[in-house]
Design an enzyme around this catalytic site. Structure first.
Site: not given
Ligand code: PAF
Length: 286
Positions: A38-39, A63, A151, A155, A188
């Site tokens: 995905g990344h 977070q 996904k 966010q 992940s």
């Molecule tokens: O989606 C993520 O991996 C994280 O929430 C992000 C956007 C890198 C912020 O830490």
């Protein structure tokens, strides 16, 4: 292509200025590492839209709530760097904790109406941490565009809204969720699913897909559509649904009785020690 590793902000500034003075466009993919396809698809999409791509890897402590998995969040830097180099990424930014949260740090980014619903309801403070770190990363990297996976739908929308509300001069792009061949949305944390849980987890995307099919066939009643997913979830009692709802794609407000415009069906569930989220858009035909 060699991947440049950047830790210090002065190095980042030099990298950015070299691109800027050559009139080159920079795309940014913020991540917490433990990179999956995905990344990598975000990096490849960034590559196609910009002249240079930078990825950040920073496991952002603010977070994660108390009792969440900050300490055991997968950290796989060597593999990540290899995948990024192969995907044609130009640089990886690995900020120190002191760069992001220096001594005396006390300013936070919040979106009160949106941050406490859906995932925010069970993860208080999560989106405050996300928005704050993302704004800091945007200010450090100063890209023309930034890419996020759909996904993490809430966010993505919160970041898009933050950029609009705070006049952050970049374009926020949401990219389609990348799935395993059986439909499970890539994450992940999927590596922590036990084999029997991995087999059960596929019910989530199966249920969402069935609801989308029904919607495409003309069903707009929200309860009927969520009912299709709920039925699929009921077939896997180990999956405990946290929320299952249909919201407006932009405002994330619940749609009410029927789906009238662009909507999204969203689900969060607990499976063993893992919290899984997924969603699918309901886009009116034409
Ligand atoms: O989606 C993520 O991996 C994280 O929430 C992000 C956007 C890198 C912020 O830490």
């Amino acid at each position: 292509m060699t991947l440049k590793t950047i830790v210090e902000t002065a190095e980042l500034e030099a990298f950015r200025l070299a691109l800027f003075s050559a009139g080159k466009k920079l795309a940014f993919v913020p991540t917490m590492g433990a990179l999956h396809d995905g990344h990598i698809s975000l990096v490849k999409q960034a590559r196609q839209t910009a002249d240079a791509v930078i990825v950040s890897i920073f496991v952002n402590p603010t977070q994660f709530g108390p009792g969440e998995d900050f300490n055991r969040y997968p950290r796989t830097l060597t593999e990540d760097a290899k995948k990024l180099a192969e995907a044609g990424c130009d640089a990886v930014f690995l900020p120190n904790i002191a760069t992001i949260y220096p001594e005396g740090f006390q300013t936070w980014v919040r979106n009160e109406p949106l941050e406490n619903q859906l995932c925010g309801a069970s993860r208080p403070g999560h989106f405050r941490g996300v928005l704050t770190v993302v704004l800091k990363l945007f200010n450090l990297v100063r890209p023309e565009l930034a890419l996020f996976g759909k996904k993490d739908y809430q966010q993505w929308r919160l970041i898009e809204k933050m950029a609009a509300d705070l006049n952050v001069p970049l374009k926020v792009i949401g990219s389609e969720t990348v799935r395993e061949p059986d439909g499970l949305a890539m994450s992940s944390r999927n590596r922590y699913l036990k084999p029997e849980e991995r087999a059960m987890a596929v019910a989530i995307s199966r249920g969402l897909k069935a609801a989308v099919e029904k919607y495409k066939a003309g069903e707009t009643n929200a309860a009927t559509l969520t009912g299709i997913v709920a039925k699929e979830m009921a077939s896997q009692p180990a999956i405990k649904v946290e929320y299952l709802t249909i919201c407006d794609q932009m405002s994330l407000a619940p749609v009410g009785e029927s789906v009238k415009g662009p909507a999204v069906i969203l689900l969060a569930a607990q499976l063993g020690t893992l919290r899984l989220i997924d969603n699918m858009e309901l886009n009116p035909a034409g």
